[in-house]
Design a protein around this motif. Structure first.
Motif, short mmCIF file in Angstrom:
data_model
loop_
_atom_site.label_atom_id
_atom_site.label_comp_id
_atom_site.label_asym_id
_atom_site.label_seq_id
_atom_site.Cartn_x
_atom_site.Cartn_y
_atom_site.Cartn_z
N HIS A 27 0.62 -1.44 0.59
CA HIS A 27 -0.22 -0.32 0.24
C HIS A 27 0.83 1.27 -0.12
O HIS A 27 0.70 1.88 -0.72
CB HIS A 27 -1.39 0.07 1.84
CG HIS A 27 -2.15 1.17 0.74
ND1 HIS A 27 -2.38 2.07 1.66
CD2 HIS A 27 -3.32 0.60 0.26
CE1 HIS A 27 -3.73 2.66 1.05
NE2 HIS A 27 -4.07 1.40 0.51
N HIS A 31 0.84 0.96 -4.19
CA HIS A 31 -0.41 1.72 -4.62
C HIS A 31 -0.57 2.79 -4.08
O HIS A 31 -1.27 3.46 -5.26
CB HIS A 31 -1.34 1.36 -3.30
CG HIS A 31 -2.91 0.62 -3.74
ND1 HIS A 31 -3.56 -0.09 -4.99
CD2 HIS A 31 -4.13 1.25 -3.62
CE1 HIS A 31 -5.00 -0.27 -5.26
NE2 HIS A 31 -4.78 1.32 -4.14
N ARG A 35 -1.80 5.79 -7.47
CA ARG A 35 -3.14 6.61 -7.54
C ARG A 35 -2.88 7.88 -7.11
O ARG A 35 -2.85 8.59 -7.91
CB ARG A 35 -3.86 6.24 -6.44
CG ARG A 35 -4.69 5.20 -5.80
CD ARG A 35 -5.67 4.73 -6.73
NE ARG A 35 -6.09 3.85 -6.76
CZ ARG A 35 -6.54 2.67 -7.40
NH1 ARG A 35 -5.37 2.10 -8.47
NH2 ARG A 35 -6.62 1.18 -7.17
N PRO A 80 -5.53 -4.01 -12.46
CA PRO A 80 -5.06 -3.48 -11.22
C PRO A 80 -3.54 -4.69 -11.79
O PRO A 80 -3.56 -5.35 -12.46
CB PRO A 80 -5.78 -4.53 -10.15
CG PRO A 80 -7.00 -5.39 -10.83
CD PRO A 80 -6.36 -4.47 -12.29
N SER A 84 -1.22 -5.92 -6.85
CA SER A 84 -2.27 -5.18 -6.09
C SER A 84 -4.26 -6.52 -6.68
O SER A 84 -4.70 -6.54 -5.54
CB SER A 84 -2.77 -4.34 -7.09
OG SER A 84 -2.63 -2.89 -7.38
N GLU A 164 -11.31 -4.03 -9.45
CA GLU A 164 -10.68 -4.15 -8.38
C GLU A 164 -12.44 -4.93 -8.22
O GLU A 164 -11.87 -5.66 -6.58
CB GLU A 164 -9.97 -3.16 -7.94
CG GLU A 164 -8.50 -3.06 -9.13
CD GLU A 164 -8.18 -1.56 -7.93
OE1 GLU A 164 -8.54 -0.87 -7.30
OE2 GLU A 164 -7.24 -1.37 -7.76
#
Length: 229
Positions: A27, A31, A35, A80, A84, A164
């Motif tokens: 994360h 991730h 993002r 993804p 992910s 996702e």
């Protein structure tokens, strides 16, 4: 903190203890940078529950509401990465709300956060929103508190679940969300027991039994931070 935009994605979920180390690595290092590379994403923050050892709250702050339906965002949701794809099934009990920012007061990023999930009684939407806008603003000037915000869930219409979502399974959604942040968790507790107490919210037009969560900051990132990762 004051929110950096007019829309947000607010999410709650749990991760089992045996997955937490890899989850934090993924994360934080894949991730969030992914993002934050999407046009319109202004800041992401991850918060760890102080009540539930498995619980997390994550907030993405967006420049505009239409970022939620932008090509950049939907492309990522539907493609993804392998990592992910591996981690999505470990998002347990996902509640994911795509929101408009109705009010945002305060500034900075603090270490403690409370989330209050509530719903208005039918016909009381305008009265409750007016009450909250009047009640929330003064909180940011109190010792120990730094920011308070009201988010209203308004999910864009989509033709089908994203990739996702299909991996995770069905997501829940909150309705209205209050975020209260500060550097003194005791002052947050006082506000939750006073201005934001269930009885006070009910008197202003909210339904019974709001859901309250308490968190501490684990990690935050902006697009400028992502460039350096």
């Amino acid at each position: 903190m004051s929110l950096l935009g007019k829309a947000a994605v607010a999410m709650w979920w749990s991760v089992r203890p045996e997955q937490r180390a890899e989850f934090g690595d993924w994360h934080s290092h894949e991730h969030f940078p992914e993002r934050m590379s999407i046009p319109g994403f202004r800041r992401g923050s991850r918060w760890t529950s102080t009540e539930n050892a498995d619980g997390f709250f994550v907030l993405y702050e967006l420049e505009q509401y239409d970022v939620l339906t932008s090509r950049g965002y939907l492309d990522r949701l539907n493609a993804p990465t392998p990592w992910s794809t591996k981690m999505m099934p470990h998002h347990l009990g996902m509640v994911r709300s795509q929101c408009r920012v109705a009010a945002s007061f305060g500034g900075g990023v603090a270490t403690s956060l409370a989330t209050v999930r509530l719903s208005p009684e039918t016909g009381q939407e305008a009265a409750l929103q007016a009450h909250l806008s009047e009640t929330l603003r003064p909180l940011t000037s109190q010792p120990g508190l730094t920011g308070v915000h009201l988010l209203l869930t308004d999910a864009p219409r989509t033709s089908s679940p994203t990739t996702e979502q299909q991996i995770r399974g069905a997501d829940g959604a909150a309705d209205w969300i209050i975020l209260l942040s500060g550097y003194d968790s005791e002052m947050i507790e006082r506000a939750l027991a006073d201005q934001l107490a269930p009885s006070a919210l009910r008197a202003a037009g909210a339904r019974d039994n709001p859901m309250i969560g308490k968190y501490r900051l684990a990690f935050t990132m902006t697009p400028n931070d992502a460039v350096a990762v």
